[in-house]
Design an enzyme around this catalytic site. Sequence first.
Site, mmCIF file in Angstrom:
data_model
loop_
_atom_site.group_PDB
_atom_site.id
_atom_site.type_symbol
_atom_site.label_atom_id
_atom_site.label_comp_id
_atom_site.label_asym_id
_atom_site.label_seq_id
_atom_site.Cartn_x
_atom_site.Cartn_y
_atom_site.Cartn_z
ATOM 1 N NE ARG A 125 8.510 20.037 -20.436
ATOM 2 C CZ ARG A 125 9.508 20.634 -21.079
ATOM 3 N NH1 ARG A 125 10.313 19.928 -21.846
ATOM 4 N NH2 ARG A 125 9.686 21.922 -20.963
ATOM 5 C CD GLU A 188 -2.961 -0.258 1.292
ATOM 6 O OE1 GLU A 188 -4.144 -0.396 0.939
ATOM 7 O OE2 GLU A 188 -2.375 0.849 1.301
ATOM 8 C CE LYS A 230 -3.179 -0.086 -7.051
ATOM 9 N NZ LYS A 230 -2.249 0.582 -6.145
ATOM 10 C CD GLU A 240 -9.106 7.447 -7.398
ATOM 11 O OE1 GLU A 240 -7.975 6.956 -7.262
ATOM 12 O OE2 GLU A 240 -9.681 8.102 -6.535
ATOM 13 N NE ARG A 244 -5.506 3.557 -9.259
ATOM 14 C CZ ARG A 244 -4.301 3.637 -9.761
ATOM 15 N NH1 ARG A 244 -4.140 3.900 -11.051
ATOM 16 N NH2 ARG A 244 -3.239 3.465 -9.015
ATOM 17 C CG ASN A 248 -8.652 6.048 -2.616
ATOM 18 O OD1 ASN A 248 -7.468 5.935 -2.359
ATOM 19 N ND2 ASN A 248 -9.090 6.575 -3.741
ATOM 20 C CG HIS A 255 -4.623 9.488 2.825
ATOM 21 N ND1 HIS A 255 -5.029 9.601 1.508
ATOM 22 C CD2 HIS A 255 -3.788 8.426 2.867
ATOM 23 C CE1 HIS A 255 -4.465 8.637 0.798
ATOM 24 N NE2 HIS A 255 -3.704 7.912 1.593
HETATM 25 P P1 NAD Z 1 7.980 2.082 3.794
HETATM 26 O O1 NAD Z 1 8.460 2.189 2.427
HETATM 27 O O2 NAD Z 1 8.237 3.215 4.728
HETATM 28 O O3 NAD Z 1 8.578 0.750 4.449
HETATM 29 C C1 NAD Z 1 8.275 0.443 5.786
HETATM 30 C C2 NAD Z 1 9.546 0.243 6.632
HETATM 31 O O4 NAD Z 1 10.148 -1.004 6.316
HETATM 32 C C3 NAD Z 1 10.628 1.287 6.430
HETATM 33 O O5 NAD Z 1 11.248 1.544 7.666
HETATM 34 C C4 NAD Z 1 11.617 0.592 5.509
HETATM 35 O O6 NAD Z 1 12.907 1.080 5.642
HETATM 36 C C5 NAD Z 1 11.519 -0.834 5.975
HETATM 37 N N1 NAD Z 1 11.816 -1.867 4.981
HETATM 38 C C6 NAD Z 1 11.413 -1.907 3.695
HETATM 39 N N2 NAD Z 1 11.738 -3.073 3.134
HETATM 40 C C7 NAD Z 1 12.381 -3.787 4.076
HETATM 41 C C8 NAD Z 1 12.932 -5.086 4.094
HETATM 42 N N3 NAD Z 1 12.846 -5.904 3.051
HETATM 43 N N4 NAD Z 1 13.535 -5.503 5.230
HETATM 44 C C9 NAD Z 1 13.569 -4.705 6.330
HETATM 45 N N5 NAD Z 1 13.038 -3.471 6.373
HETATM 46 C C10 NAD Z 1 12.438 -3.025 5.253
HETATM 47 O O7 NAD Z 1 6.404 1.860 3.868
HETATM 48 P P2 NAD Z 1 5.379 0.928 3.097
HETATM 49 O O8 NAD Z 1 4.453 0.465 4.152
HETATM 50 O O9 NAD Z 1 6.028 -0.066 2.218
HETATM 51 O O10 NAD Z 1 4.638 1.965 2.139
HETATM 52 C C11 NAD Z 1 3.804 2.985 2.650
HETATM 53 C C12 NAD Z 1 3.635 4.060 1.608
HETATM 54 O O11 NAD Z 1 3.028 3.524 0.438
HETATM 55 C C13 NAD Z 1 2.754 5.204 2.067
HETATM 56 O O12 NAD Z 1 3.378 6.419 1.789
HETATM 57 C C14 NAD Z 1 1.504 5.048 1.230
HETATM 58 O O13 NAD Z 1 0.866 6.258 1.002
HETATM 59 C C15 NAD Z 1 2.072 4.452 -0.030
HETATM 60 N N6 NAD Z 1 1.083 3.740 -0.866
HETATM 61 C C16 NAD Z 1 1.012 4.080 -2.176
HETATM 62 C C17 NAD Z 1 0.135 3.432 -3.008
HETATM 63 C C18 NAD Z 1 0.106 3.750 -4.463
HETATM 64 O O14 NAD Z 1 -0.783 3.282 -5.181
HETATM 65 N N7 NAD Z 1 1.037 4.522 -4.954
HETATM 66 C C19 NAD Z 1 -0.676 2.410 -2.507
HETATM 67 C C20 NAD Z 1 -0.573 2.078 -1.172
HETATM 68 C C21 NAD Z 1 0.320 2.756 -0.353
HETATM 69 ZN ZN ZN Z 2 -3.072 2.594 0.846
#
Ligand code: NAD
Ligand code: ZN
Length: 367
Positions: A125, A188, A230, A240, A244, A248, A255
């Site tokens: 939980r 972003e 942020k 939200e 917030r 988006n 998405h």
């Molecule tokens: P990711 O975590 O898939 O990383 C991108 C790629 O880079 C992957 O292949 C990973 O293995 C590689 N990688 C990561 N760090 C590295 C490093 N230091 N050196 C070499 N390679 C590295 O993707 P992302 O772009 O970081 O995140 C995307 C996700 O975030 C999506 O699912 C999105 O929906 C989510 N997101 C969430 C929020 C939130 O508020 N929770 C906000 C924005 C995005």
């Molecule tokens: Zn995003």
Amino acid sequence: MKHETLTVELGERSYPIVIGDGLLQQAPRLLQEAAISKASHHLIVTDEHVAANYLEPLREALAEAGYRTTASVIAPGEQSKSLAVYERIMTEAIQSGLDRKSAVLALGGGVVGDLAGFVAATYMRGISFVQLPTTLLAHDSSVGGKVAINHPLGKNLIGAFHQPRAVIYDTSALRSLPKREVAAGFAEVIKHGLISDEAFVEWLEEHADRLWALDSEWLAKAIHRGCAVKAAIVSEDETEQGKRALLNLGHTFGHAFEALSSYSVLNHGEAIAIGMCLAAKVAERVGFAEKSVYERTERVLRLYHLPTKWPGNLAPEAVLEAMKRDKKTVGGKLALVLPRAIGQAEVVKDIEEDIILTVMREEAEAK
Ligand code: NAD
Ligand code: ZN
């Protein structure tokens, strides 16, 4: 070593975002400051790419300080934000003997952060978690406590609000990031400017060359500014109810692209870059925004090597259907975040579906 700290203000649940070069080595001290106990066992969640460079040094530093950890290593990529991978990590958490005082440490980008955060939100939980972001995009995803996994029918549809205890952002990890992921992260960063701060957009336009080259001083400024936008929005509207939602911008389109291409063609940053262009087009079409908004949005995204044109062979009608499964849809009515000007956006609830569809059809044909 120079580092900076921002705070996400949430009363008793406030937490620090510590940003600086080489911070992973200081993780033990920062965990202690975040009241993560040494008596319990902790779970590091990471992916194969990140593990190759950063897992062992982190585990060693933690072990030296008396923290006991197990690591769960997932396959890299958006497809790991799934129920199947979630179940596997839960099993590993139980087998490792995590208890209510244990923490989940998310070492990686947004995929690891969202997935590990959802494990932390639901294990017994809810237990503590700490974000150790390693991508530029994660300046956004690691802050604010939205944690989720995907369903084949829609992105982030299974999730929770669960704030981390701390965000430990070692900017030196960004040096190993592939350029495609650097670009995704800038999507972003640019979004944070587009929704709230024209001067920030201007700054991103002016210094694109230095930022793209990951000049560390400039990059730290961009991360700091993005995290600050942020953090301020999250402090004001954690769950939200209003403001917030502006975060988006471009995401209802984005998405839908991600879900329709099985989370494997465009990455998240690329999908929302195209989505932000479409939002600007729709905003101009309904007379909500002046004409220059699309042009400038597209230009700044291209400066950071992001795609801005209609993706692949997706059918606009299918995209519209997927958009209706967005979390902002209520009673079957779509709500879109639209830019009014550069640095200003609003949620608009009453746009005719036909207008959205027409704009998408034009874009798909123009491709
Ligand atoms: P990711 O975590 O898939 O990383 C991108 C790629 O880079 C992957 O292949 C990973 O293995 C590689 N990688 C990561 N760090 C590295 C490093 N230091 N050196 C070499 N390679 C590295 O993707 P992302 O772009 O970081 O995140 C995307 C996700 O975030 C999506 O699912 C999105 O929906 C989510 N997101 C969430 C929020 C939130 O508020 N929770 C906000 C924005 C995005
Ligand atoms: Zn995003």
